[in-house]
Design an enzyme around this catalytic site. Structure first.
Site, PDB file in Angstrom:
ATOM      1  N   ARG A  67       0.823  -1.217   0.000  1.00  0.00           N
ATOM      2  CA  ARG A  67       0.000   0.000   0.000  1.00  0.00           C
ATOM      3  C   ARG A  67       0.853   1.262   0.000  1.00  0.00           C
ATOM      4  O   ARG A  67       0.556   2.230  -0.681  1.00  0.00           O
ATOM      5  CB  ARG A  67      -0.904   0.030   1.236  1.00  0.00           C
ATOM      6  CG  ARG A  67      -2.088  -0.861   1.109  1.00  0.00           C
ATOM      7  CD  ARG A  67      -3.095  -0.647   2.229  1.00  0.00           C
ATOM      8  NE  ARG A  67      -3.953  -1.812   2.317  1.00  0.00           N
ATOM      9  CZ  ARG A  67      -4.947  -2.084   1.481  1.00  0.00           C
ATOM     10  NH1 ARG A  67      -5.238  -1.262   0.515  1.00  0.00           N
ATOM     11  NH2 ARG A  67      -5.652  -3.191   1.613  1.00  0.00           N
ATOM     12  N   ARG A  93      -9.984   2.500  -2.361  1.00  0.00           N
ATOM     13  CA  ARG A  93      -8.837   1.740  -1.889  1.00  0.00           C
ATOM     14  C   ARG A  93      -8.409   2.265  -0.525  1.00  0.00           C
ATOM     15  O   ARG A  93      -8.357   3.483  -0.297  1.00  0.00           O
ATOM     16  CB  ARG A  93      -7.690   1.900  -2.885  1.00  0.00           C
ATOM     17  CG  ARG A  93      -6.597   0.916  -2.661  1.00  0.00           C
ATOM     18  CD  ARG A  93      -5.572   0.945  -3.763  1.00  0.00           C
ATOM     19  NE  ARG A  93      -4.331   0.393  -3.253  1.00  0.00           N
ATOM     20  CZ  ARG A  93      -4.136  -0.889  -3.037  1.00  0.00           C
ATOM     21  NH1 ARG A  93      -5.064  -1.766  -3.312  1.00  0.00           N
ATOM     22  NH2 ARG A  93      -2.980  -1.321  -2.542  1.00  0.00           N
ATOM     23  N   LEU A  95      -6.004   3.430   2.223  1.00  0.00           N
ATOM     24  CA  LEU A  95      -4.677   4.051   2.171  1.00  0.00           C
ATOM     25  C   LEU A  95      -3.766   3.483   3.253  1.00  0.00           C
ATOM     26  O   LEU A  95      -4.241   3.004   4.289  1.00  0.00           O
ATOM     27  CB  LEU A  95      -4.821   5.556   2.378  1.00  0.00           C
ATOM     28  CG  LEU A  95      -5.612   6.293   1.288  1.00  0.00           C
ATOM     29  CD1 LEU A  95      -6.089   7.649   1.797  1.00  0.00           C
ATOM     30  CD2 LEU A  95      -4.753   6.466   0.034  1.00  0.00           C
ATOM     31  N   ASN A 109     -12.204  13.793   2.581  1.00  0.00           N
ATOM     32  CA  ASN A 109     -13.041  12.745   1.995  1.00  0.00           C
ATOM     33  C   ASN A 109     -14.493  13.159   2.149  1.00  0.00           C
ATOM     34  O   ASN A 109     -14.833  13.915   3.068  1.00  0.00           O
ATOM     35  CB  ASN A 109     -12.812  11.427   2.729  1.00  0.00           C
ATOM     36  CG  ASN A 109     -13.642  10.282   2.157  1.00  0.00           C
ATOM     37  OD1 ASN A 109     -13.742  10.128   0.938  1.00  0.00           O
ATOM     38  ND2 ASN A 109     -14.257   9.494   3.021  1.00  0.00           N
ATOM     39  N   HIS A 111     -18.324  11.408   2.568  1.00  0.00           N
ATOM     40  CA  HIS A 111     -18.945  10.124   2.916  1.00  0.00           C
ATOM     41  C   HIS A 111     -20.458  10.317   2.983  1.00  0.00           C
ATOM     42  O   HIS A 111     -20.933  11.316   3.548  1.00  0.00           O
ATOM     43  CB  HIS A 111     -18.398   9.636   4.269  1.00  0.00           C
ATOM     44  CG  HIS A 111     -18.962   8.313   4.663  1.00  0.00           C
ATOM     45  ND1 HIS A 111     -18.509   7.132   4.122  1.00  0.00           N
ATOM     46  CD2 HIS A 111     -19.971   7.980   5.514  1.00  0.00           C
ATOM     47  CE1 HIS A 111     -19.204   6.127   4.631  1.00  0.00           C
ATOM     48  NE2 HIS A 111     -20.103   6.613   5.476  1.00  0.00           N
ATOM     49  N   ASP A 147     -13.060   6.579   7.758  1.00  0.00           N
ATOM     50  CA  ASP A 147     -14.236   7.462   7.951  1.00  0.00           C
ATOM     51  C   ASP A 147     -14.301   8.050   9.369  1.00  0.00           C
ATOM     52  O   ASP A 147     -15.400   8.288   9.897  1.00  0.00           O
ATOM     53  CB  ASP A 147     -15.541   6.699   7.653  1.00  0.00           C
ATOM     54  CG  ASP A 147     -15.613   6.217   6.206  1.00  0.00           C
ATOM     55  OD1 ASP A 147     -15.010   6.868   5.344  1.00  0.00           O
ATOM     56  OD2 ASP A 147     -16.266   5.198   5.953  1.00  0.00           O
ATOM     57  N   GLU A 176     -24.168  16.056  -1.580  1.00  0.00           N
ATOM     58  CA  GLU A 176     -22.708  15.905  -1.695  1.00  0.00           C
ATOM     59  C   GLU A 176     -22.163  16.876  -2.741  1.00  0.00           C
ATOM     60  O   GLU A 176     -21.120  17.510  -2.539  1.00  0.00           O
ATOM     61  CB  GLU A 176     -22.341  14.464  -2.094  1.00  0.00           C
ATOM     62  CG  GLU A 176     -22.686  13.417  -1.046  1.00  0.00           C
ATOM     63  CD  GLU A 176     -22.229  12.031  -1.465  1.00  0.00           C
ATOM     64  OE1 GLU A 176     -21.129  11.905  -2.018  1.00  0.00           O
ATOM     65  OE2 GLU A 176     -22.979  11.072  -1.217  1.00  0.00           O
TER      66      GLU A 176
HETATM   67  C1  GRF Z   1     -20.221   9.034  -2.953  1.00  0.00           C
HETATM   68  O1  GRF Z   1     -21.454   8.687  -2.383  1.00  0.00           O
HETATM   69  C2  GRF Z   1     -19.230   9.394  -1.882  1.00  0.00           C
HETATM   70  O2  GRF Z   1     -19.823   9.979  -0.765  1.00  0.00           O
HETATM   71  C3  GRF Z   1     -18.646   8.067  -1.509  1.00  0.00           C
HETATM   72  O3  GRF Z   1     -18.574   7.346  -2.710  1.00  0.00           O
HETATM   73  C4  GRF Z   1     -19.540   7.858  -3.618  1.00  0.00           C
HETATM   74  C5  GRF Z   1     -18.778   8.254  -4.833  1.00  0.00           C
HETATM   75  O4  GRF Z   1     -19.620   8.676  -5.871  1.00  0.00           O
HETATM   76  N1  GRF Z   1     -17.379   8.226  -0.841  1.00  0.00           N
HETATM   77  P1  GRF Z   1     -18.997   9.446  -7.101  1.00  0.00           P
HETATM   78  O5  GRF Z   1     -17.924   8.553  -7.696  1.00  0.00           O
HETATM   79  O6  GRF Z   1     -18.459  10.743  -6.620  1.00  0.00           O
HETATM   80  O7  GRF Z   1     -20.148   9.613  -8.059  1.00  0.00           O
END
Ligand code: GRF
Length: 216
Positions: A67, A93, A95, A109, A111, A147, A176
């Protein structure tokens, strides 16, 4: 003023990456996408980035013995492009511990849950199974634990009685796409500061820790 250079790591469709690219295309936005790296050669997000004129690279874990050597190869490419902030966007993946150390305070990140609830995969399905009435998404600093890094901002959505994993995921995803560009903007404006207790966002009334974000 020079724009903050952002590097993005993807593994798949790249809709959050595309949201960041769209935001960066507007003239007043203070960050630019310097480079997109995928660990999956046929990730649908790659041609989207290339089509927007952004440098792309594929780094396969198959070419690296462990990794950390994979992570060092990723880092080297970001460094070549002068990247100052790394955004994980559907990067699937795990890290090494080295990577969050190398990019400490400059690795984020997104989530699809209100962390610390529903870590890992299928967050929307986990929310439905738990019967919560509110879910959402979280942008957080990345630490070696999955996370679990300090929360920067969250957007909340209702969980409706007839939701499926697909409908709830789609409602969260729309948030998002609003939240991630906003947080990257905050970084570019120098508003995000790590404190002993977590992260503060200067000049944002909510502190950035919880953003109720109704759909337009
Ligand atoms: C999203 O729901 C994000 O929150 C999670 O993986 C998904 C990725 O979607 N970590 P995309 O590839 O950005 O469409």
């Amino acid at each position: 003023m020079a724009k903050l250079k952002v590097g993005i790591l993807i593994s798949g469709r790249g809709s959050n990456m595309a949201a960041l690219i769209r935001a960066a295309a507007s003239p007043g936005y203070p960050a630019e996408i310097a480079c997109v790296i995928s660990n999956v050669a046929d990730a649908p997000g790659l041609p989207i980035a290339a089509g927007a004129g952004i440098a792309t690279a594929v780094i396969s874990h198959k070419d690296h013995p462990d990794r950390e050597s994979f992570d060092r190869a990723v880092s080297a490419i970001f460094e070549e492009h002068g990247v100052e902030l790394v955004a994980l966007a559907g990067f699937l993946r795990i890290l090494s511990r080295w990577f969050p150390g190398r990019w400490a305070g400059r690795l984020v990140n997104i989530h699809p849950s209100l962390l610390p609830a529903f870590k890992g995969l299928h967050a929307a399905q986990q929310a439905l199974a738990a019967g919560v009435r509110v879910s959402g998404c979280t942008v957080h600093l990345v630490t070696p634990d999955l996370d679990a890094g300090p929360i920067i901002a969250q957007a909340a959505v209702p969980v409706l009685p007839d939701d499926t994993e697909e409908t709830l995921s789609a409602r969260i995803l729309r948030q998002e796409h609003r939240l991630y560009p906003l947080v990257v903007r905050w970084f570019a404006e120098g508003r995000v500061a790590a404190t002993g207790r977590g992260v503060t966002v200067k000049g944002i009334p909510s502190g950035g820790t919880l953003l109720f974000s109704p759909e337009p």
